[in-house]
Design a protein around this motif. Structure first.
Motif, short mmCIF file in Angstrom:
data_model
loop_
_atom_site.label_atom_id
_atom_site.label_comp_id
_atom_site.label_asym_id
_atom_site.label_seq_id
_atom_site.Cartn_x
_atom_site.Cartn_y
_atom_site.Cartn_z
N UNK A 206 0.81 -1.23 0.00
CA UNK A 206 0.00 0.00 0.00
C UNK A 206 0.83 1.27 0.00
N UNK A 207 2.09 1.19 0.45
CA UNK A 207 2.91 2.39 0.58
C UNK A 207 3.77 2.66 -0.65
N UNK A 208 3.72 1.80 -1.65
CA UNK A 208 4.59 1.95 -2.82
C UNK A 208 4.24 3.18 -3.66
N UNK A 209 2.96 3.43 -3.88
CA UNK A 209 2.57 4.38 -4.93
C UNK A 209 1.71 5.54 -4.47
N UNK A 210 1.42 5.66 -3.17
CA UNK A 210 0.57 6.76 -2.73
C UNK A 210 1.25 8.11 -2.87
N UNK A 248 -5.11 -7.51 -7.57
CA UNK A 248 -5.86 -6.47 -6.90
C UNK A 248 -5.61 -5.15 -7.63
N UNK A 249 -6.68 -4.41 -7.90
CA UNK A 249 -6.52 -3.08 -8.49
C UNK A 249 -6.45 -2.05 -7.38
N UNK A 250 -5.36 -1.30 -7.34
CA UNK A 250 -5.16 -0.24 -6.35
C UNK A 250 -5.50 1.07 -7.04
N UNK A 251 -6.74 1.54 -6.85
CA UNK A 251 -7.23 2.77 -7.47
C UNK A 251 -6.95 3.93 -6.51
N UNK A 252 -6.08 4.87 -6.93
CA UNK A 252 -5.63 5.94 -6.05
C UNK A 252 -5.92 7.30 -6.65
N UNK A 253 -6.07 8.28 -5.78
CA UNK A 253 -6.26 9.66 -6.22
C UNK A 253 -5.68 10.59 -5.17
N UNK A 254 -5.31 11.79 -5.62
CA UNK A 254 -4.82 12.82 -4.70
C UNK A 254 -5.77 14.00 -4.77
N UNK A 255 -6.63 14.18 -3.74
CA UNK A 255 -7.60 15.27 -3.78
C UNK A 255 -7.03 16.63 -3.42
N UNK A 256 -5.82 16.64 -2.79
CA UNK A 256 -5.29 17.92 -2.30
C UNK A 256 -3.80 17.82 -2.06
N UNK A 258 -0.58 20.86 -0.56
CA UNK A 258 -0.26 22.23 -0.18
C UNK A 258 0.48 22.24 1.14
N UNK A 259 1.10 23.38 1.47
CA UNK A 259 1.82 23.52 2.74
C UNK A 259 2.86 22.42 2.94
N UNK A 260 3.49 21.99 1.83
CA UNK A 260 4.52 20.94 1.83
C UNK A 260 3.98 19.57 2.20
N UNK A 261 2.64 19.39 2.09
CA UNK A 261 2.03 18.09 2.35
C UNK A 261 1.10 17.74 1.21
N UNK A 262 0.81 16.45 1.10
CA UNK A 262 -0.14 15.99 0.10
C UNK A 262 -0.98 14.86 0.66
N UNK A 263 -2.22 14.77 0.21
CA UNK A 263 -3.12 13.72 0.65
C UNK A 263 -3.40 12.78 -0.52
N UNK A 264 -3.36 11.49 -0.24
CA UNK A 264 -3.68 10.48 -1.24
C UNK A 264 -4.64 9.46 -0.64
#
Length: 298
Positions: A206-210, A248-256, A258-264
């Protein structure tokens, strides 16, 4: 089973030191820091060793506190927070050089009936067998660059097939920039029927591609002096049993970001479209303002 997967399974077989204390190691190949998925997977193994076999992990929440040193063992301390009739809670701390590098809380639940629905729908993507392997994709990216072809020729524990662009490809083609990242993966071997093992292997993958998913949204790639980053915190929910040795299909997205951080965010689906795992991660992304126009001041 290739040698890389054998090595991974060996890494997950933690050494018991004392009651609720375990020791793990890192691969022989020394990297700058320990891979976050490895620490999360080993911590989950440590927790699982203290829980009755009729209870399966349904959620975990973790923080990456300090970079792990791959040259020394990692000690995992398990705190038995609660043993209830239906739920069991464990707190795990990973320690190196006398300091915590990682902490996790994991909750385990007995199997019981309940209402069921699934609103999430698996994205329509090509079948994994029709897609090139990660190594084949990377061969096209790096060409004859010295050192890379030898590195890519080594076996990998996870067979990953990328639907979207790799970060290195999107960094050179603006048309490939996207906040979405779909990746098929499986462990290419017949694995034992241990449900905890399959959950642990999903946590490892799970941590490879986020973090890559956040980079894809900006056309950024690793390997540049302008980009640095790391996982900050990580949460997973395991909805139903699955096998990590099946696609298994790992469907990922990044909605935001900023401030040197990112959410996935990520969802893992079986090939039949069943949602089996949900994932959320916040990561650190530092980019030189002089080298990338997307960087804005606070």
């Amino acid at each position: 089973m290739n040698s890389a997967l054998k090595e991974l399974l060996d890494l997950l077989d933690l050494e018991p030191i004392e009651l609720d204390i375990f020791r793990g190691r890192s691969p022989e190949e020394r990297f700058q820091r320990v891979f976050g998925g490895q620490v999360a997977a080993q911590a989950l193994v440590a927790a699982g060793r203290t829980v009755p076999s009729d209870r399966m992990v349904h959620s975990l929440h973790a923080y990456f506190i300090r970079p792990g040193d791959p040259a020394v063992p990692i000690v995992y301390n398990v705190d038995r927070v609660r043993d209830g009739r239906s739920f069991t809670t464990r707190r795990i701390t990973a320690i190196q050089h006398g300091k915590a590098i990682f902490s996790m809380s994991a909750s385990f639940h007995v199997q019981e009936p309940g209402v069921s629905h699934q609103a999430a729908r698996m994205p329509r993507v090509p079948d994994p067998e029709t897609l090139p392997t990660f190594q084949e994709r990377m061969f096209d990216v790096v060409g004859e660059e010295p050192g890379w072809r030898e590195l890519l020729a080594k076996p990998r524990p996870v067979d990953a097939r990328y639907v979207n662009a790799l970060t290195w490809e999107a960094a050179h083609d603006p048309a490939l920039v996207t906040p979405e990242n779909n990746v098929w993966f499986r462990y290419d071997a017949d694995l034992p029927d241990d449900p905890l093992l399959h959950v642990v292997l999903a946590a490892y993958a799970s941590d490879f591609t986020l973090v890559d998913t956040v980079l894809l949204a900006h056309g950024l790639a690793w390997g540049s002096s302008a980009v640095s980053g790391a996982s900050l915190d990580h949460a997973m929910w395991f909805h139903r049993p699955f096998r990590a040795d099946e696609w298994l299909l790992y469907a990922q997205e990044s909605p935001w970001s900023g401030e040197a951080r990112g959410l996935a965010r990520g969802q893992m689906f079986t090939a039949a479209g069943e949602l089996v795992v949900s994932v959320v991660q916040e990561c650190l992304i530092r980019v030189s303002p002089a080298l990338h126009p997307d960087v804005t001041k606070s």
